[in-house]
Motif scaffolding. Structure first.
Motif, PDB file in Angstrom:
ATOM      1  N   MET A   1       0.828  -1.206   0.000  1.00 19.28           N
ATOM      2  CA  MET A   1       0.000   0.000   0.000  1.00 19.28           C
ATOM      3  C   MET A   1       0.864   1.259   0.000  1.00 19.28           C
ATOM      4  N   LEU A   2       0.215   2.410  -0.197  1.00 19.92           N
ATOM      5  CA  LEU A   2       0.917   3.684  -0.153  1.00 19.92           C
ATOM      6  C   LEU A   2       1.396   3.974   1.266  1.00 19.92           C
ATOM      7  N   ASP A   3       2.428   4.821   1.361  1.00 14.09           N
ATOM      8  CA  ASP A   3       3.006   5.102   2.671  1.00 14.09           C
ATOM      9  C   ASP A   3       2.107   6.012   3.507  1.00 14.09           C
ATOM     10  N   LYS A   4       2.516   6.243   4.741  1.00 13.51           N
ATOM     11  CA  LYS A   4       1.673   6.936   5.711  1.00 13.51           C
ATOM     12  C   LYS A   4       1.500   8.420   5.421  1.00 13.51           C
ATOM     13  N   LYS A   5       2.237   8.959   4.462  1.00 13.15           N
ATOM     14  CA  LYS A   5       2.105  10.373   4.117  1.00 13.15           C
ATOM     15  C   LYS A   5       1.029  10.583   3.054  1.00 13.15           C
ATOM     16  N   SER A   6       0.055   9.690   2.996  1.00 18.70           N
ATOM     17  CA  SER A   6      -0.995   9.781   1.977  1.00 18.70           C
ATOM     18  C   SER A   6      -2.368   9.641   2.621  1.00 18.70           C
ATOM     19  N   THR A   7      -3.383  10.254   1.988  1.00 22.27           N
ATOM     20  CA  THR A   7      -4.754  10.106   2.466  1.00 22.27           C
ATOM     21  C   THR A   7      -5.241   8.679   2.267  1.00 22.27           C
ATOM     22  N   THR A   8      -4.718   7.995   1.250  1.00 19.97           N
ATOM     23  CA  THR A   8      -5.109   6.603   1.008  1.00 19.97           C
ATOM     24  C   THR A   8      -4.690   5.714   2.170  1.00 19.97           C
TER      25      THR A   8
ATOM     26  N   HIS B   1      -6.065   2.452   6.924  1.00 14.33           N
ATOM     27  CA  HIS B   1      -5.806   2.168   8.340  1.00 14.33           C
ATOM     28  C   HIS B   1      -7.059   2.426   9.177  1.00 14.33           C
ATOM     29  N   ALA B   2      -7.764   3.528   8.886  1.00 10.25           N
ATOM     30  CA  ALA B   2      -8.982   3.851   9.632  1.00 10.25           C
ATOM     31  C   ALA B   2     -10.057   2.794   9.391  1.00 10.25           C
ATOM     32  N   LEU B   3     -10.128   2.286   8.163  1.00  5.75           N
ATOM     33  CA  LEU B   3     -11.116   1.275   7.816  1.00  5.75           C
ATOM     34  C   LEU B   3     -10.887  -0.001   8.623  1.00  5.75           C
ATOM     35  N   PHE B   4      -9.643  -0.429   8.726  1.00 11.77           N
ATOM     36  CA  PHE B   4      -9.327  -1.629   9.499  1.00 11.77           C
ATOM     37  C   PHE B   4      -9.548  -1.395  10.989  1.00 11.77           C
ATOM     38  N   GLN B   5      -9.232  -0.190  11.464  1.00 15.24           N
ATOM     39  CA  GLN B   5      -9.431   0.117  12.878  1.00 15.24           C
ATOM     40  C   GLN B   5     -10.911   0.101  13.264  1.00 15.24           C
ATOM     41  N   GLN B   6     -11.780   0.457  12.297  1.00 15.83           N
ATOM     42  CA  GLN B   6     -13.218   0.391  12.549  1.00 15.83           C
ATOM     43  C   GLN B   6     -13.664  -1.033  12.860  1.00 15.83           C
ATOM     44  N   HIS B   7     -12.887  -1.999  12.380  1.00 18.17           N
ATOM     45  CA  HIS B   7     -13.179  -3.413  12.634  1.00 18.17           C
ATOM     46  C   HIS B   7     -12.249  -3.988  13.713  1.00 18.17           C
ATOM     47  N   GLN B   8     -11.659  -3.075  14.511  1.00 16.64           N
ATOM     48  CA  GLN B   8     -10.747  -3.461  15.598  1.00 16.64           C
ATOM     49  C   GLN B   8      -9.574  -4.311  15.100  1.00 16.64           C
TER      50      GLN B   8
ATOM     51  N   PRO C   1       1.253  -3.300   6.972  1.00 15.83           N
ATOM     52  CA  PRO C   1       1.563  -3.659   5.587  1.00 15.83           C
ATOM     53  C   PRO C   1       2.939  -4.290   5.430  1.00 15.83           C
ATOM     54  N   GLU C   2       3.073  -5.116   4.413  1.00  8.13           N
ATOM     55  CA  GLU C   2       4.359  -5.737   4.106  1.00  8.13           C
ATOM     56  C   GLU C   2       5.295  -4.711   3.474  1.00  8.13           C
ATOM     57  N   ILE C   3       4.733  -3.905   2.569  1.00  5.84           N
ATOM     58  CA  ILE C   3       5.522  -2.894   1.849  1.00  5.84           C
ATOM     59  C   ILE C   3       4.705  -1.615   1.756  1.00  5.84           C
ATOM     60  N   GLU C   4       5.366  -0.468   1.987  1.00  6.27           N
ATOM     61  CA  GLU C   4       4.741   0.836   1.799  1.00  6.27           C
ATOM     62  C   GLU C   4       5.568   1.628   0.793  1.00  6.27           C
ATOM     63  N   LEU C   5       4.906   2.175  -0.229  1.00  5.30           N
ATOM     64  CA  LEU C   5       5.584   2.915  -1.286  1.00  5.30           C
ATOM     65  C   LEU C   5       4.881   4.248  -1.514  1.00  5.30           C
TER      66      LEU C   5
END
Length: 298
Positions: free
Chosen positions: A196-203, A208-215, A220-224
């Protein structure tokens, strides 16, 4: 406080280049004149603005505060000068901020159409993440931005118009063929390498927020920083990539969409501009091409 504008101008160039010599070159004045101007400004403000050493220059905390206020002002003056020159030359300038993905997969046809209709207009595109683009708009370094939306970094002054809706998808190649025809839960997806894209992106923030909604804690294995690289790595079987659906390759490929039990919410591409700032005719025309005639008043 009566302080000559030229002192602030010299401060801006030194603060953005972090070099007295480079500032002198850009301002076409001597390095000694630059140094004297900074000393005069520091004396008037009764603050030290730069930490000087033999090899480099750094802003003090007071200098950083001043730069945050001076930079938008300088950019606004530059914009006014540009618009006056544009009006005289019947050309125009448009400064756009957008990510490389949005530029490549969405903006190119709009840029092509605009260029054909207004060949005299100068187009400047700055590639940056949607988060950085919001900062560029706020500081006046661009006239408009095309970004992923929602974008919590857009200020209250920004006028936002939706121009496209899309969904994000998970894609994989034949190495994960056992997943074809299955619908995986987010929890099951965590058993596989996620690209997935790195943490400096809205994506990244969105996923991350979507997964947190499901606890669930997504690791990620790789962030680019590029969706194209994510597609390339998914194509050689390094993992399951998370990309916007409009980036899915149309040419022959063994990539397929990994279905999920949880429905991925739609997101938007939006154009944002500062409705309180005057814009050139070139910007008005480009906005009209993106949003339609009803939304061209900037």
């Amino acid at each position: 406080m009566d302080i000559n504008y030229e002192l602030y101008k010299v401060f801006y160039y030194v603060a953005t280049t972090l070099s007295f010599s480079e500032a002198s070159k850009q301002l076409f004045i001597s390095q000694s004149a630059v140094s004297q101007s900074i000393k005069a400004l520091e004396k008037k403000l009764n603050e030290t603005l730069f930490i000087r050493s033999t090899k480099k220059v750094r802003l003090t905390p007071e200098g950083e505060i001043l730069l945050r206020h001076i930079e938008p002002a300088i950019n606004l003056i530059k914009r006014g000068e540009t618009q006056i020159m544009d009006a005289a030359s019947h050309g125009g300038q448009i400064r756009i901020g957008a990510s490389d993905t949005i530029c490549r997969y969405f903006l190119v046809p709009y840029l092509e159409k605009f260029h054909k209709s207004f060949p005299g207009a100068h187009i400047k595109v700055t590639n940056a993440t949607s988060i950085r683009c919001a900062e560029l708009l706020e500081s006046g370094q661009v006239d408009l931005i095309v970004v992923n939306y929602p974008n919590s970094y857009l200020g209250n002054a920004a006028s936002v118009k939706t121009i496209k809706t899309f969904r994000d998808v998970f894609i994989a190649n034949a190495s994960f063929s056992s997943l074809k025809g299955r619908a995986l839960s987010f929890r099951e997806l965590l058993e596989y390498p996620i690209l997935m894209l790195d943490k400096k992106s809205t994506t990244s923030e969105f996923l991350h927020a979507l997964f947190q909604q499901h606890q669930l804690d997504l690791v990620p294995e790789i962030e680019l920083s590029s969706n194209d690289l994510l597609i390339d790595l998914a194509s050689i079987g390094l993992g399951i990539a998370f990309i916007p659906d409009y980036c899915i390759p149309h040419k022959s490929t063994d990539l397929f969409t990994v279905q999920t039990k949880e429905k991925l919410p739609r997101r938007e591409l939006a154009v944002a501009y500062n409705e309180h700032m005057p814009v050139s005719k070139a910007v008005e025309e480009f906005l009209r091409g993106l949003t339609g005639p009803e939304d061209t008043q900037a």
